[in-house]
Motif scaffolding. Sequence first.
Motif, PDB file in Angstrom:
ATOM      1  N   ASP A 100       0.849  -1.199   0.000  1.00  0.00           N
ATOM      2  CA  ASP A 100       0.000   0.000   0.000  1.00  0.00           C
ATOM      3  C   ASP A 100       0.886   1.251   0.000  1.00  0.00           C
ATOM      4  O   ASP A 100       1.597   1.510   0.959  1.00  0.00           O
ATOM      5  N   PRO A 101       0.847   2.046  -1.077  1.00  0.00           N
ATOM      6  CA  PRO A 101       1.705   3.240  -1.113  1.00  0.00           C
ATOM      7  C   PRO A 101       1.321   4.303  -0.097  1.00  0.00           C
ATOM      8  O   PRO A 101       2.102   5.216   0.182  1.00  0.00           O
ATOM      9  N   LEU A 123       6.861   7.971  13.402  1.00  0.00           N
ATOM     10  CA  LEU A 123       6.065   7.671  12.213  1.00  0.00           C
ATOM     11  C   LEU A 123       7.023   7.416  11.056  1.00  0.00           C
ATOM     12  O   LEU A 123       7.938   8.203  10.803  1.00  0.00           O
ATOM     13  N   THR A 124       6.834   6.290  10.363  1.00  0.00           N
ATOM     14  CA  THR A 124       7.644   5.990   9.183  1.00  0.00           C
ATOM     15  C   THR A 124       6.738   5.667   8.004  1.00  0.00           C
ATOM     16  O   THR A 124       5.550   5.384   8.174  1.00  0.00           O
ATOM     17  N   ASP A 125       7.337   5.675   6.796  1.00  0.00           N
ATOM     18  CA  ASP A 125       6.597   5.195   5.640  1.00  0.00           C
ATOM     19  C   ASP A 125       6.761   3.686   5.546  1.00  0.00           C
ATOM     20  O   ASP A 125       7.356   3.046   6.428  1.00  0.00           O
ATOM     21  N   ARG A 126       6.270   3.076   4.486  1.00  0.00           N
ATOM     22  CA  ARG A 126       6.281   1.614   4.385  1.00  0.00           C
ATOM     23  C   ARG A 126       7.679   1.049   4.175  1.00  0.00           C
ATOM     24  O   ARG A 126       7.883  -0.161   4.265  1.00  0.00           O
ATOM     25  N   HIS A 127       8.647   1.895   3.882  1.00  0.00           N
ATOM     26  CA  HIS A 127      10.023   1.458   3.716  1.00  0.00           C
ATOM     27  C   HIS A 127      10.869   1.698   4.965  1.00  0.00           C
ATOM     28  O   HIS A 127      12.063   1.402   4.977  1.00  0.00           O
ATOM     29  N   ARG A 178      -3.355   4.915   5.472  1.00  0.00           N
ATOM     30  CA  ARG A 178      -3.581   3.708   6.264  1.00  0.00           C
ATOM     31  C   ARG A 178      -2.507   3.697   7.336  1.00  0.00           C
ATOM     32  O   ARG A 178      -1.313   3.670   7.039  1.00  0.00           O
ATOM     33  N   CYS A 179      -2.925   3.705   8.587  1.00  0.00           N
ATOM     34  CA  CYS A 179      -1.995   3.833   9.709  1.00  0.00           C
ATOM     35  C   CYS A 179      -1.881   2.491  10.434  1.00  0.00           C
ATOM     36  O   CYS A 179      -2.839   2.021  11.058  1.00  0.00           O
TER      37      CYS A 179
END
Length: 261
Positions: A100-101, A123-127, A178-179
């Motif tokens: 999910d981007p 808080l981070t992104d999906r990477h 989406r958290c």
Amino acid sequence: MPSPDRPLHLDHLFTRTIDTRAVQFVRPGDTDRPTWAAYEDTRYLGTVHAQLDAGQHWHVQSLRENHRHLDDAVRALRRPASWRADHERVRWWARSILTDPHLVVLDVQTTSLTDPWAVQIGLTDRHGNVLFDQRLNPLAGITPAAAALHGVTHQLAATAPPFAAVVPSLTPLLHGRRCLTYNAAFDRGVLERELHRYFRSAPQARAWLRRSAWVDAMRPYAAWRGLWSARRNSYRYQRLGSSYEAVTNCRLLLSTLEQIS
């Protein structure tokens, strides 16, 4: 009775209560090795073997799994017939989450477990790239137990901004995303409490939170591990790790989902 943490001292026949259910362990008569057949009432659960060569663990013969504690080895043997399907569903769920981007991963460290205020938000992104990493002044006391875990003392918190000062930065990072969290009820509850204080309005706080899609990894991870609690008649809660630093926890959660997927 000797502790199962010292398997060489266990009797050939002993009983251990695991999640309120008695389990009988019987060493086969033709061996002196640390191997026991496990029975619950009259039902044969399986065979466990203590392996001591590469750090002690309990090998579950039929499942080809190793568990650090005897209780967890038995919980694995108690899995329901639906576990294989549950395990596969969690695998596909993790793959969907990771692609999910719009995914962000959140962790909150707090003043305590009771009536908590935030002392750190990560808080981070999906990477795993950091989007937000901020220590906060909770404008409230920090219990010694909490400070001992995450290291945020009154002195450190006193020089940090309050939650109200970071709401403008957090809002565009969370809304429309989406958290993903571990134990969403807790982290989301802390934010709701902070937002209630910020807006001085419970409806506004809830409206702010509804602009994110909240996803909890705690139950899926428990199902993936598949350690069945006979007392709760459900998969047993699993600790994700021992970190008490927010961004580290976000990355730990991501790496766990990558392992699952």
